[in-house]
Structure formats: structure tokens, C-alpha cells
Design a protein around this motif. Structure first.
Motif, PDB file in Angstrom:
ATOM      1  N   LYS A  29     -13.273 -17.240  -3.724  1.00  0.00           N
ATOM      2  CA  LYS A  29     -14.409 -16.323  -3.893  1.00  0.00           C
ATOM      3  C   LYS A  29     -14.359 -15.188  -2.875  1.00  0.00           C
ATOM      4  O   LYS A  29     -14.656 -14.039  -3.202  1.00  0.00           O
ATOM      5  CB  LYS A  29     -15.729 -17.085  -3.759  1.00  0.00           C
ATOM      6  N   PHE A  30     -13.997 -15.509  -1.643  1.00  0.00           N
ATOM      7  CA  PHE A  30     -13.892 -14.484  -0.604  1.00  0.00           C
ATOM      8  C   PHE A  30     -12.826 -13.455  -0.965  1.00  0.00           C
ATOM      9  O   PHE A  30     -13.042 -12.248  -0.817  1.00  0.00           O
ATOM     10  CB  PHE A  30     -13.565 -15.139   0.740  1.00  0.00           C
ATOM     11  N   LEU A  31     -11.675 -13.913  -1.440  1.00  0.00           N
ATOM     12  CA  LEU A  31     -10.597 -12.997  -1.814  1.00  0.00           C
ATOM     13  C   LEU A  31     -10.995 -12.108  -2.987  1.00  0.00           C
ATOM     14  O   LEU A  31     -10.718 -10.910  -2.984  1.00  0.00           O
ATOM     15  CB  LEU A  31      -9.324 -13.774  -2.143  1.00  0.00           C
ATOM     16  N   ILE A  32     -11.657 -12.681  -3.978  1.00  0.00           N
ATOM     17  CA  ILE A  32     -12.105 -11.889  -5.121  1.00  0.00           C
ATOM     18  C   ILE A  32     -13.100 -10.822  -4.675  1.00  0.00           C
ATOM     19  O   ILE A  32     -13.013  -9.663  -5.080  1.00  0.00           O
ATOM     20  CB  ILE A  32     -12.714 -12.797  -6.206  1.00  0.00           C
ATOM     21  N   GLN A  33     -14.025 -11.199  -3.810  1.00  0.00           N
ATOM     22  CA  GLN A  33     -15.006 -10.239  -3.304  1.00  0.00           C
ATOM     23  C   GLN A  33     -14.321  -9.137  -2.499  1.00  0.00           C
ATOM     24  O   GLN A  33     -14.641  -7.960  -2.640  1.00  0.00           O
ATOM     25  CB  GLN A  33     -16.043 -10.945  -2.441  1.00  0.00           C
ATOM     26  N   HIS A  34     -13.362  -9.501  -1.675  1.00  0.00           N
ATOM     27  CA  HIS A  34     -12.641  -8.520  -0.867  1.00  0.00           C
ATOM     28  C   HIS A  34     -11.831  -7.566  -1.756  1.00  0.00           C
ATOM     29  O   HIS A  34     -11.817  -6.352  -1.526  1.00  0.00           O
ATOM     30  CB  HIS A  34     -11.724  -9.226   0.128  1.00  0.00           C
ATOM     31  N   ILE A  35     -11.170  -8.097  -2.772  1.00  0.00           N
ATOM     32  CA  ILE A  35     -10.407  -7.271  -3.708  1.00  0.00           C
ATOM     33  C   ILE A  35     -11.330  -6.280  -4.403  1.00  0.00           C
ATOM     34  O   ILE A  35     -11.011  -5.091  -4.528  1.00  0.00           O
ATOM     35  CB  ILE A  35      -9.681  -8.157  -4.734  1.00  0.00           C
ATOM     36  N   ASN A  36     -12.476  -6.753  -4.851  1.00  0.00           N
ATOM     37  CA  ASN A  36     -13.423  -5.865  -5.530  1.00  0.00           C
ATOM     38  C   ASN A  36     -13.951  -4.787  -4.592  1.00  0.00           C
ATOM     39  O   ASN A  36     -14.130  -3.638  -5.010  1.00  0.00           O
ATOM     40  CB  ASN A  36     -14.581  -6.671  -6.122  1.00  0.00           C
ATOM     41  N   ASN A  37     -14.204  -5.126  -3.333  1.00  0.00           N
ATOM     42  CA  ASN A  37     -14.680  -4.130  -2.370  1.00  0.00           C
ATOM     43  C   ASN A  37     -13.637  -3.047  -2.121  1.00  0.00           C
ATOM     44  O   ASN A  37     -13.967  -1.857  -2.080  1.00  0.00           O
ATOM     45  CB  ASN A  37     -15.065  -4.787  -1.047  1.00  0.00           C
ATOM     46  N   VAL A  38     -12.390  -3.449  -1.942  1.00  0.00           N
ATOM     47  CA  VAL A  38     -11.326  -2.477  -1.695  1.00  0.00           C
ATOM     48  C   VAL A  38     -11.125  -1.585  -2.918  1.00  0.00           C
ATOM     49  O   VAL A  38     -11.032  -0.355  -2.796  1.00  0.00           O
ATOM     50  CB  VAL A  38     -10.010  -3.187  -1.302  1.00  0.00           C
ATOM     51  N   ALA A  39     -11.080  -2.172  -4.102  1.00  0.00           N
ATOM     52  CA  ALA A  39     -10.907  -1.384  -5.323  1.00  0.00           C
ATOM     53  C   ALA A  39     -12.079  -0.429  -5.523  1.00  0.00           C
ATOM     54  O   ALA A  39     -11.896   0.721  -5.932  1.00  0.00           O
ATOM     55  CB  ALA A  39     -10.751  -2.301  -6.529  1.00  0.00           C
ATOM     56  N   SER A  40     -13.284  -0.873  -5.204  1.00  0.00           N
ATOM     57  CA  SER A  40     -14.470  -0.026  -5.324  1.00  0.00           C
ATOM     58  C   SER A  40     -14.392   1.175  -4.379  1.00  0.00           C
ATOM     59  O   SER A  40     -14.715   2.307  -4.765  1.00  0.00           O
ATOM     60  CB  SER A  40     -15.727  -0.846  -5.035  1.00  0.00           C
ATOM     61  N   LEU A  70      -4.555  11.938  -5.812  1.00  0.00           N
ATOM     62  CA  LEU A  70      -4.998  11.122  -6.950  1.00  0.00           C
ATOM     63  C   LEU A  70      -3.872  10.225  -7.453  1.00  0.00           C
ATOM     64  O   LEU A  70      -4.095   9.037  -7.744  1.00  0.00           O
ATOM     65  CB  LEU A  70      -5.510  12.007  -8.080  1.00  0.00           C
ATOM     66  N   ALA A  71      -2.669  10.772  -7.563  1.00  0.00           N
ATOM     67  CA  ALA A  71      -1.527   9.973  -8.012  1.00  0.00           C
ATOM     68  C   ALA A  71      -1.240   8.843  -7.027  1.00  0.00           C
ATOM     69  O   ALA A  71      -0.976   7.704  -7.429  1.00  0.00           O
ATOM     70  CB  ALA A  71      -0.297  10.866  -8.175  1.00  0.00           C
ATOM     71  N   PHE A  72      -1.318   9.160  -5.737  1.00  0.00           N
ATOM     72  CA  PHE A  72      -1.070   8.143  -4.712  1.00  0.00           C
ATOM     73  C   PHE A  72      -2.106   7.026  -4.772  1.00  0.00           C
ATOM     74  O   PHE A  72      -1.763   5.843  -4.761  1.00  0.00           O
ATOM     75  CB  PHE A  72      -1.066   8.794  -3.331  1.00  0.00           C
ATOM     76  N   LEU A  73      -3.395   7.392  -4.848  1.00  0.00           N
ATOM     77  CA  LEU A  73      -4.454   6.378  -4.871  1.00  0.00           C
ATOM     78  C   LEU A  73      -4.400   5.534  -6.145  1.00  0.00           C
ATOM     79  O   LEU A  73      -4.624   4.315  -6.095  1.00  0.00           O
ATOM     80  CB  LEU A  73      -5.823   7.035  -4.735  1.00  0.00           C
ATOM     81  N   THR A  74      -4.102   6.153  -7.265  1.00  0.00           N
ATOM     82  CA  THR A  74      -3.967   5.401  -8.516  1.00  0.00           C
ATOM     83  C   THR A  74      -2.820   4.404  -8.413  1.00  0.00           C
ATOM     84  O   THR A  74      -2.945   3.251  -8.840  1.00  0.00           O
ATOM     85  CB  THR A  74      -3.737   6.374  -9.689  1.00  0.00           C
ATOM     86  N   ASN A  75      -1.721   4.828  -7.833  1.00  0.00           N
ATOM     87  CA  ASN A  75      -0.575   3.944  -7.637  1.00  0.00           C
ATOM     88  C   ASN A  75      -0.928   2.797  -6.686  1.00  0.00           C
ATOM     89  O   ASN A  75      -0.529   1.650  -6.914  1.00  0.00           O
ATOM     90  CB  ASN A  75       0.613   4.747  -7.114  1.00  0.00           C
ATOM     91  N   VAL A  76      -1.667   3.102  -5.636  1.00  0.00           N
ATOM     92  CA  VAL A  76      -2.073   2.063  -4.682  1.00  0.00           C
ATOM     93  C   VAL A  76      -2.952   1.025  -5.376  1.00  0.00           C
ATOM     94  O   VAL A  76      -2.766  -0.186  -5.185  1.00  0.00           O
ATOM     95  CB  VAL A  76      -2.819   2.689  -3.478  1.00  0.00           C
ATOM     96  N   ILE A  77      -3.891   1.471  -6.198  1.00  0.00           N
ATOM     97  CA  ILE A  77      -4.773   0.532  -6.901  1.00  0.00           C
ATOM     98  C   ILE A  77      -3.966  -0.355  -7.834  1.00  0.00           C
ATOM     99  O   ILE A  77      -4.149  -1.578  -7.862  1.00  0.00           O
ATOM    100  CB  ILE A  77      -5.871   1.289  -7.664  1.00  0.00           C
ATOM    101  N   LYS A  78      -3.042   0.237  -8.610  1.00  0.00           N
ATOM    102  CA  LYS A  78      -2.221  -0.560  -9.532  1.00  0.00           C
ATOM    103  C   LYS A  78      -1.404  -1.598  -8.777  1.00  0.00           C
ATOM    104  O   LYS A  78      -1.359  -2.768  -9.155  1.00  0.00           O
ATOM    105  CB  LYS A  78      -1.285   0.353 -10.324  1.00  0.00           C
ATOM    106  N   ASN A  79      -0.727  -1.165  -7.716  1.00  0.00           N
ATOM    107  CA  ASN A  79       0.103  -2.088  -6.938  1.00  0.00           C
ATOM    108  C   ASN A  79      -0.733  -3.157  -6.262  1.00  0.00           C
ATOM    109  O   ASN A  79      -0.350  -4.330  -6.231  1.00  0.00           O
ATOM    110  CB  ASN A  79       0.917  -1.327  -5.894  1.00  0.00           C
ATOM    111  N   TYR A  80      -1.868  -2.762  -5.699  1.00  0.00           N
ATOM    112  CA  TYR A  80      -2.731  -3.698  -4.978  1.00  0.00           C
ATOM    113  C   TYR A  80      -3.266  -4.766  -5.916  1.00  0.00           C
ATOM    114  O   TYR A  80      -3.148  -5.956  -5.637  1.00  0.00           O
ATOM    115  CB  TYR A  80      -3.871  -2.918  -4.327  1.00  0.00           C
ATOM    116  N   VAL A  81      -3.812  -4.341  -7.045  1.00  0.00           N
ATOM    117  CA  VAL A  81      -4.392  -5.306  -7.983  1.00  0.00           C
ATOM    118  C   VAL A  81      -3.307  -6.193  -8.573  1.00  0.00           C
ATOM    119  O   VAL A  81      -3.483  -7.407  -8.686  1.00  0.00           O
ATOM    120  CB  VAL A  81      -5.199  -4.567  -9.078  1.00  0.00           C
TER     121      VAL A  81
END
Length: 119
Positions: free
Chosen positions: A32-43, A95-106
Motif C-alpha cells: 500500500k505504501f509503494l502504491i501511494q508513493h507511485i501515485n504521488n510521484v506520477a501526480s 515535455l518529451a523528457f517528463l513523458t518518458n520518465v513517467i512511462k519508464n517509472y510506471v
């Protein structure tokens, strides 16, 4: 680690009226902590993408602090911390960098999370 909820403590009684304490990893809490942390970073990253699309941002090349257009005008396009000239953010590459970071991170987190849940 017990106070943070990462591990739990189980108490069992023995035949001789004694207690045995056993530690265990609290996998549900960690999950649950990891899911919450992932959602916070993506947000936060999505908020940054929305901000880039709606305002003009300037950044200090020395301390990397960001400023809006109004703040840049107020400071005469110089960083108030170190008096360095502010540079306008290159929106398409950012924008391209941040989109790539989100894809890789998730994607990476999903793989790691699936491996963690198999344990």
C-alpha cells in the motif's frame, strides 16, 4: 521498523506459560505504501506537465530553481539567490523528457511490484 509499520510482531504462548515473539514482514502495508508513493510521484510529474503547457517557465542554470514569467519579471530575469541570468525552459524537450520518465517509472515499478508480490 515496527513503528513505521514495515514489520509486525506476533506473540505466541508456549507450553511453559511463556511467550515467544516472532517478527514478520508486513507485506500489505509495504504494498500500500509503494502504491501511494507511485501515485504521488506520477501526480507531481503530471502537474509539472500541465504547468509547462499553460505557463512560461524560466530556470536558473546554476541552482536549477524554476520561476514563472511574473517572477522572472519581478527579479529582472536574474536569479535572486546567485544573480545568474534566467533561461527559458525548452517546453517540447521538457515535455518529451517528463513523458518518458513517467512511462519508464510506471513500467519499472509495475515489474518490480509484480516481482515483490510473488515473494
Amino acid at each position: 521498523m515496527h513503528r513505521a509499520g514495515l514489520v509486525g510482531l506476533a506473540r505466541e504462548s508456549t507450553d511453559q506459560y511463556r511467550y515467544e515473539y516472532k517478527w514478520f514482514i508486513n507485506r500489505d502495508f509495504i504494498r500500500k505504501f509503494l502504491i501511494q508513493h507511485i501515485n504521488n510521484v506520477a501526480s507531481k510529474l503530471m502537474h509539472r506537465i500541465n504547468t509547462l503547457g499553460s505557463t512560461t517557465l524560466y530556470i536558473c542554470p546554476t541552482c536549477f530553481r524554476g520561476y514563472t514569467l511574473d517572477e522572472a519579471y519581478e527579479y529582472d530575469f536574474k536569479c535572486p539567490r546567485d544573480d545568474t541570468e534566467l533561461v527559458q525552459v525548452d517546453v517540447p524537450s521538457e515535455l518529451a523528457f517528463l513523458t518518458n520518465v513517467i512511462k519508464n517509472y510506471v513500467g519499472r515499478i509495475r515489474n518490480d511490484f509484480n516481482a515483490f508480490s510473488d515473494c
